[in-house]
Design a protein around this motif. Sequence first.
Motif, short mmCIF file in Angstrom:
data_model
loop_
_atom_site.label_atom_id
_atom_site.label_comp_id
_atom_site.label_asym_id
_atom_site.label_seq_id
_atom_site.Cartn_x
_atom_site.Cartn_y
_atom_site.Cartn_z
N GLU A 43 -3.84 11.46 17.36
CA GLU A 43 -4.55 11.12 16.13
C GLU A 43 -5.02 12.34 15.34
O GLU A 43 -5.01 12.35 14.12
N ASN A 44 -5.38 13.39 16.04
CA ASN A 44 -5.95 14.56 15.35
C ASN A 44 -4.93 15.65 15.07
O ASN A 44 -5.29 16.71 14.53
N GLU A 45 -3.67 15.42 15.41
CA GLU A 45 -2.67 16.45 15.13
C GLU A 45 -2.36 16.49 13.64
O GLU A 45 -2.09 15.46 13.01
N ASP A 72 0.82 -1.22 0.00
CA ASP A 72 0.00 0.00 0.00
C ASP A 72 0.85 1.26 0.00
O ASP A 72 0.34 2.36 -0.24
N LEU A 73 2.13 1.11 0.29
CA LEU A 73 3.03 2.26 0.30
C LEU A 73 3.57 2.50 -1.11
O LEU A 73 4.23 1.63 -1.68
N GLN A 74 3.28 3.67 -1.65
CA GLN A 74 3.68 3.98 -3.02
C GLN A 74 4.63 5.17 -3.09
O GLN A 74 5.76 5.04 -3.50
N GLU A 75 4.16 6.34 -2.64
CA GLU A 75 4.93 7.57 -2.78
C GLU A 75 5.63 7.94 -1.48
O GLU A 75 4.98 8.11 -0.45
N GLU A 76 6.97 8.10 -1.55
CA GLU A 76 7.68 8.58 -0.35
C GLU A 76 7.23 10.01 -0.05
O GLU A 76 7.01 10.82 -0.95
N GLY A 77 7.08 10.30 1.22
CA GLY A 77 6.54 11.58 1.65
C GLY A 77 5.08 11.48 2.02
O GLY A 77 4.51 12.42 2.60
N SER A 78 4.46 10.33 1.71
CA SER A 78 3.06 10.12 2.10
C SER A 78 2.95 10.08 3.62
O SER A 78 3.81 9.51 4.30
N LEU A 79 1.88 10.67 4.14
CA LEU A 79 1.61 10.54 5.56
C LEU A 79 0.95 9.19 5.82
O LEU A 79 0.14 8.72 5.02
N VAL A 80 1.34 8.57 6.92
CA VAL A 80 0.80 7.24 7.24
C VAL A 80 0.21 7.22 8.64
O VAL A 80 0.74 7.87 9.55
N ARG A 81 -0.89 6.49 8.79
CA ARG A 81 -1.48 6.23 10.10
C ARG A 81 -1.13 4.80 10.48
O ARG A 81 -1.43 3.87 9.74
N LEU A 82 -0.49 4.63 11.60
CA LEU A 82 -0.17 3.28 12.07
C LEU A 82 -1.31 2.77 12.94
O LEU A 82 -1.71 3.45 13.89
N VAL A 83 -1.83 1.62 12.55
CA VAL A 83 -2.93 1.02 13.32
C VAL A 83 -2.58 -0.43 13.63
O VAL A 83 -1.79 -1.06 12.92
N ASP A 84 -3.18 -0.96 14.70
CA ASP A 84 -2.95 -2.37 15.00
C ASP A 84 -3.89 -3.22 14.16
O ASP A 84 -4.65 -2.70 13.33
N GLU A 85 -3.89 -4.53 14.39
CA GLU A 85 -4.67 -5.42 13.53
C GLU A 85 -6.17 -5.29 13.77
O GLU A 85 -6.98 -5.82 13.01
N ASN A 114 -7.42 -2.22 13.90
CA ASN A 114 -7.60 -0.84 13.41
C ASN A 114 -7.57 0.23 14.49
O ASN A 114 -8.09 1.33 14.29
N ARG A 115 -6.99 -0.08 15.63
CA ARG A 115 -6.83 0.94 16.68
C ARG A 115 -5.63 1.81 16.36
O ARG A 115 -4.54 1.30 16.05
N PHE A 116 -5.80 3.12 16.47
CA PHE A 116 -4.75 4.08 16.14
C PHE A 116 -3.55 3.95 17.10
O PHE A 116 -3.72 3.85 18.31
N LEU A 117 -2.37 3.97 16.51
CA LEU A 117 -1.14 3.92 17.30
C LEU A 117 -0.33 5.22 17.18
O LEU A 117 0.11 5.78 18.18
N ALA A 118 -0.14 5.66 15.95
CA ALA A 118 0.69 6.85 15.71
C ALA A 118 0.53 7.31 14.27
O ALA A 118 -0.10 6.63 13.45
N LYS A 119 1.12 8.46 13.98
CA LYS A 119 1.08 9.00 12.63
C LYS A 119 2.51 9.41 12.25
O LYS A 119 3.27 9.91 13.08
N GLY A 120 2.88 9.16 10.99
CA GLY A 120 4.23 9.48 10.57
C GLY A 120 4.31 9.68 9.06
O GLY A 120 3.30 9.96 8.41
N TYR A 121 5.53 9.51 8.53
CA TYR A 121 5.68 9.65 7.08
C TYR A 121 6.45 8.44 6.53
O TYR A 121 7.24 7.81 7.25
#
Length: 399
Positions: A72-74, A34-47, A49-56
């Motif tokens: 999650e909302n930052e 699912d990762l295509q373009e570098e620089g994309s923002l990503v949401r890390l979720v567990d299996e 779908n609970r939110f863990l963190a956000k990054g790039y």
Amino acid sequence: MGKEIDIKVKAKFVSKISKGFPLIVKESIANLNDLQEEGSLVRLVDENNRFLAKGYYGIQNKGYGWILTRRENEKIDQSFFNGKIQAAYEFRKSFFEDGETTAFRLFNGEGDGIGGLIIDHYDGHYVISWYSKGIYFFKDYILKALQETVEVKSIYQKKRFDTKGQYVEEDDFVMGEQPEFPLLVKENGVHFAVYLNDGAMVGVFLDQRDVRRKIRDEYAKGKTVLNMFSYTGAFSVFAALGGAVKTTSVDLANRSLPKTIEQFSVNGIDPEAHNIVVMDVFKYFKYAVKKALKFEMVILDPPSFAKSKKFTFSAGKDYTNLLKDTISITEDNGVIIASTNCSTFDMKKFKNFIDVAFKEMNGKYEIMEQFSLPADFKTIPEYKEGNYLKVVFIKKIKG
């Protein structure tokens, strides 16, 4: 910024990420395709779908990206980058106010909350190192944040990532008024000639500041000093200013000779009074043994990995043998300053290398003191690899 991509984190990595680990490693990602373009923002979720963190998403030698927030909302926008750069500046305010040191690190990657981004300060001129295409995607935000936080004379950048299969270490003037080179900066009152426009390395490694001062102020007086893997001779300059009888600087690179002469000269030291040797360090050890040369202080600061025509050196495998060679040319009651920037082992293992080397040489030693990164190289406990520098002052005890 475009749509955020959900990254499913494999179960065995969830706890580590939840505890603050900032790196997104390839092995942790369940839906890599699912990762295509570098620089994309990503949401890390567990299996579930609970939110863990956000990054790039950005590929570098360490991983596949970095976590930027655990809220999650930052939003990852101009305000986000302004806040990070401002906080980094506030943390280092004392450096900006210190007229005796004008070269230091302003922003240290994940230690300041944005992995893959390094910003160094050289008397009002800045060098930004981008470690992936992913972080480079945010260039405009970061440049604006920097200019809104500090007074900028000029900005240079170093792109340290793969482009079309080629490893890029290129220089690029970005903006401002270009200084005349060499640019003279200060570290604890000592001058360094630096070249911000000369490829990946500008002429001095800022992470050894505390070690150099200690050598000058407490260890060098009256000693004969050998500086191995000397680069541009920074340790030798500080030793000479600290009253060393003579320094010998050894490095394989041809440019180390004129660069070391320059660093001596800008500090009013006669280079002719010191030895500057362009030679494979491993050959120099044999030469020193053959000529019965011994030194009262030996500074050993190899790269993590080095290759010459006959030798390949890896710190993790070969540091013990390097120490054994060093012990053999160090005077009794002399000092060995053993240093490594290798992040694949910790201080405990490094001290084990030292212990094994002395035992195999039937020698005795005493650890006098140790150093890690200086304060401006901010790190976080959740990412121990970031605190890579290990320096140990060792006294070789007469057996």
